[in-house]
Motif scaffolding. Structure first.
Motif, PDB file in Angstrom:
ATOM      1  N   LEU A 169       0.840  -1.188   0.000  1.00  0.00           N
ATOM      2  CA  LEU A 169       0.000   0.000   0.000  1.00  0.00           C
ATOM      3  C   LEU A 169       0.881   1.246   0.000  1.00  0.00           C
ATOM      4  O   LEU A 169       1.658   1.458   0.928  1.00  0.00           O
ATOM      5  CB  LEU A 169      -0.897   0.025   1.237  1.00  0.00           C
ATOM      6  N   VAL A 170       0.746   2.042  -1.044  1.00  0.00           N
ATOM      7  CA  VAL A 170       1.505   3.287  -1.145  1.00  0.00           C
ATOM      8  C   VAL A 170       0.513   4.438  -1.239  1.00  0.00           C
ATOM      9  O   VAL A 170      -0.358   4.449  -2.109  1.00  0.00           O
ATOM     10  CB  VAL A 170       2.426   3.288  -2.378  1.00  0.00           C
ATOM     11  N   ALA A 180       3.759  -2.837   3.456  1.00  0.00           N
ATOM     12  CA  ALA A 180       4.215  -3.824   2.479  1.00  0.00           C
ATOM     13  C   ALA A 180       4.448  -5.117   3.250  1.00  0.00           C
ATOM     14  O   ALA A 180       5.569  -5.409   3.675  1.00  0.00           O
ATOM     15  CB  ALA A 180       5.493  -3.353   1.783  1.00  0.00           C
ATOM     16  N   PRO A 181       3.372  -5.898   3.476  1.00  0.00           N
ATOM     17  CA  PRO A 181       3.467  -7.028   4.413  1.00  0.00           C
ATOM     18  C   PRO A 181       4.489  -8.082   4.032  1.00  0.00           C
ATOM     19  O   PRO A 181       5.118  -8.677   4.917  1.00  0.00           O
ATOM     20  CB  PRO A 181       2.043  -7.601   4.421  1.00  0.00           C
ATOM     21  N   ASN A 182       4.677  -8.314   2.740  1.00  0.00           N
ATOM     22  CA  ASN A 182       5.622  -9.356   2.343  1.00  0.00           C
ATOM     23  C   ASN A 182       7.077  -8.927   2.509  1.00  0.00           C
ATOM     24  O   ASN A 182       7.977  -9.764   2.572  1.00  0.00           O
ATOM     25  CB  ASN A 182       5.358  -9.798   0.900  1.00  0.00           C
ATOM     26  N   TRP A 185       7.541  -4.171   5.866  1.00  0.00           N
ATOM     27  CA  TRP A 185       7.772  -2.738   5.989  1.00  0.00           C
ATOM     28  C   TRP A 185       6.445  -2.054   6.315  1.00  0.00           C
ATOM     29  O   TRP A 185       5.416  -2.376   5.725  1.00  0.00           O
ATOM     30  CB  TRP A 185       8.313  -2.150   4.691  1.00  0.00           C
ATOM     31  N   GLU A 186       6.498  -1.077   7.194  1.00  0.00           N
ATOM     32  CA  GLU A 186       5.308  -0.309   7.532  1.00  0.00           C
ATOM     33  C   GLU A 186       5.659   1.156   7.746  1.00  0.00           C
ATOM     34  O   GLU A 186       6.701   1.475   8.315  1.00  0.00           O
ATOM     35  CB  GLU A 186       4.627  -0.867   8.794  1.00  0.00           C
ATOM     36  N   ARG A 274      -0.102 -12.902   5.486  1.00  0.00           N
ATOM     37  CA  ARG A 274       0.834 -11.972   6.130  1.00  0.00           C
ATOM     38  C   ARG A 274       0.176 -10.636   6.472  1.00  0.00           C
ATOM     39  O   ARG A 274       0.698  -9.873   7.277  1.00  0.00           O
ATOM     40  CB  ARG A 274       2.054 -11.747   5.241  1.00  0.00           C
ATOM     41  N   CYS A 275      -0.966 -10.359   5.845  1.00  0.00           N
ATOM     42  CA  CYS A 275      -1.662  -9.108   6.153  1.00  0.00           C
ATOM     43  C   CYS A 275      -2.406  -9.186   7.474  1.00  0.00           C
ATOM     44  O   CYS A 275      -2.874  -8.169   7.992  1.00  0.00           O
ATOM     45  CB  CYS A 275      -2.629  -8.743   5.031  1.00  0.00           C
TER      46      CYS A 275
END
Length: 391
Positions: A169-170, A180-182, A185-186, A274-275
């Motif tokens: 998600l950007v 970016a769950p895979n 990164w958050e 992963r989400c």
């Protein structure tokens, strides 16, 4: 060179009256768009005729584009009648380029694209990025970017700007990675760090979703053959994402998060994703699931998720990209998705949905990111002229 921010004026801002410079800028953009989109070199006289400008005005604007190395003249074809044939104008092969980069779960990629949309160089570095510190990943990405620029089939190209594709998600307006769950990164702003790592460029780095950029590359490539103007691009990697193209333009949604098809629930109560949810599409149709159970098992849930998007958006075509286009997966997925769409798309009886596999390979997102930079120059050549003036 002076940096140009990628932020736009808020749409609620009060309109301002057109000034003489504003009119010139609009005419310059109009002429440049005609040159870029023309299937053959176009003369100054033809530009004047199509736009209704005087020949003197069209010629002066064309000269400005030439001086900025945004277009170049090509020799006219041999004369077939009376009069001297006019030289044609085409996008410059020696002008500024776009640099597209991709951070994916199991590889990094870089692509250099010129003003005509030609790929002048592409590099890929395979390796698992999960669990690595963002600074390490960005350092490797910057090194790959420098190598791609040096290896480009162009003499010392001027990089106008860089766009970076990430799987997550950007927030489009800010280029901020919300999740970016895979990659695990958050809430990150990688553009700030990249400014100090990448080759000096006039435009600030753009950060966007990898499926969106891959869809943009597909839309750009389709201009050269089948005219795909409205379609859903589904990118299969470790995760699964989608890009929505309407009228040859990306539809990103209100915040830039449209296309998260990988997190549509296809198996309620299924495997953990992963989400944080359960039974998401990517748990049964991502690369790891494809390797574990084969494409035949993935085709039906993938088709059902795609059918939901097609029913909602009334799209006539679907493009399967990323690993879905690999030879070991493509045939079974194509066949299974076509069958599922025929069963679940309500309009399929009268308007069957065309399903294609992408021919762009795994660097589609990096290529699309570079195209995004180039399209910015296409849309606002006056902005590039201003950059050159300030340099």
């Amino acid at each position: 060179m002076a940096r140009v921010s990628d932020h736009r004026t808020h749409p609620a801002a009060a309109p301002t009256p057109a000034r003489q410079g504003t009119i010139r800028d609009a005419n310059l953009a109009l002429l440049y768009r005609l040159i870029v989109d023309a299937p053959a070199p176009v003369s100054r006289a033809a530009l004047a005729a199509v736009t209704g400008m005087t020949r003197a005005t069209a010629s002066a604007l064309a000269d400005a584009l030439l001086a900025a190395d945004l277009v170049q003249e090509v020799s006219p074809p041999p004369a077939t009648g009376a009069g001297r044939p006019a030289a044609g104008l085409v996008p410059s092969s020696s002008g500024p380029v776009g640099l597209g980069l991709e951070i994916n779960v199991d590889y990094l990629a870089a692509s250099v694209v010129d003003l005509a949309g030609r790929v002048r160089g592409t590099l890929t570095a395979h390796g698992d990025q999960r669990g690595r510190r963002p600074a390490e990943v960005l350092g490797d990405l910057a090194e790959l970017a420098a190598q791609a620029r040096e290896a480009a089939d162009a003499p010392d190209p001027v990089v106008a700007g860089t766009a970076v594709a990430v799987p997550g998600l950007v927030e489009a307006s800010r280029g901020r990675i919300r999740r970016a769950p895979n990659l695990r990164w958050e809430d990150m702003d990688i553009a700030h760090e990249l400014r100090g790592l990448l080759p000096d460029a006039s435009f600030d780095p753009i950060v966007g979703n990898e499926a969106d950029f891959a869809a943009l590359a597909e839309a750009h490539a389709s201009r050269e053959h089948a005219a795909l103007t409205d379609f859903l691009y589904v990118s299969g990697e470790i995760g699964v994402g989608a890009g929505i193209v309407l009228g040859s333009e990306l539809f990103r949604g209100a915040r830039g998060w449209a296309g998260e098809i990988g997190h549509v629930t296809v198996e309620p109560g299924g495997a953990s994703c992963r989400c944080g949810a359960r039974g998401c599409l990517e748990t049964v149709a991502g690369l790891e699931a494809l390797r574990r159970t084969g494409p035949e098992a993935a085709a039906n849930p993938l088709g059902r998720a795609v059918a939901g998007a097609v029913n909602l958006l009334d799209l006539p075509a679907v493009v399967l990209g990323g690993v879905y286009a690999r030879p070991e997966f493509a045939a079974a997925l194509l066949r299974g998705v076509e069958q599922t769409l025929a069963e679940h798309v309500v309009s399929a009886r009268w308007a069957p949905v065309a399903v294609h596999t992408s021919q762009l390979g795994e660097t589609a997102a990096a290529r699309g990111a570079a195209v995004a930079v180039v399209r910015r120059i296409h849309a606002d050549p006056a902005g590039w002229l201003e950059v050159l003036t300030e340099a």
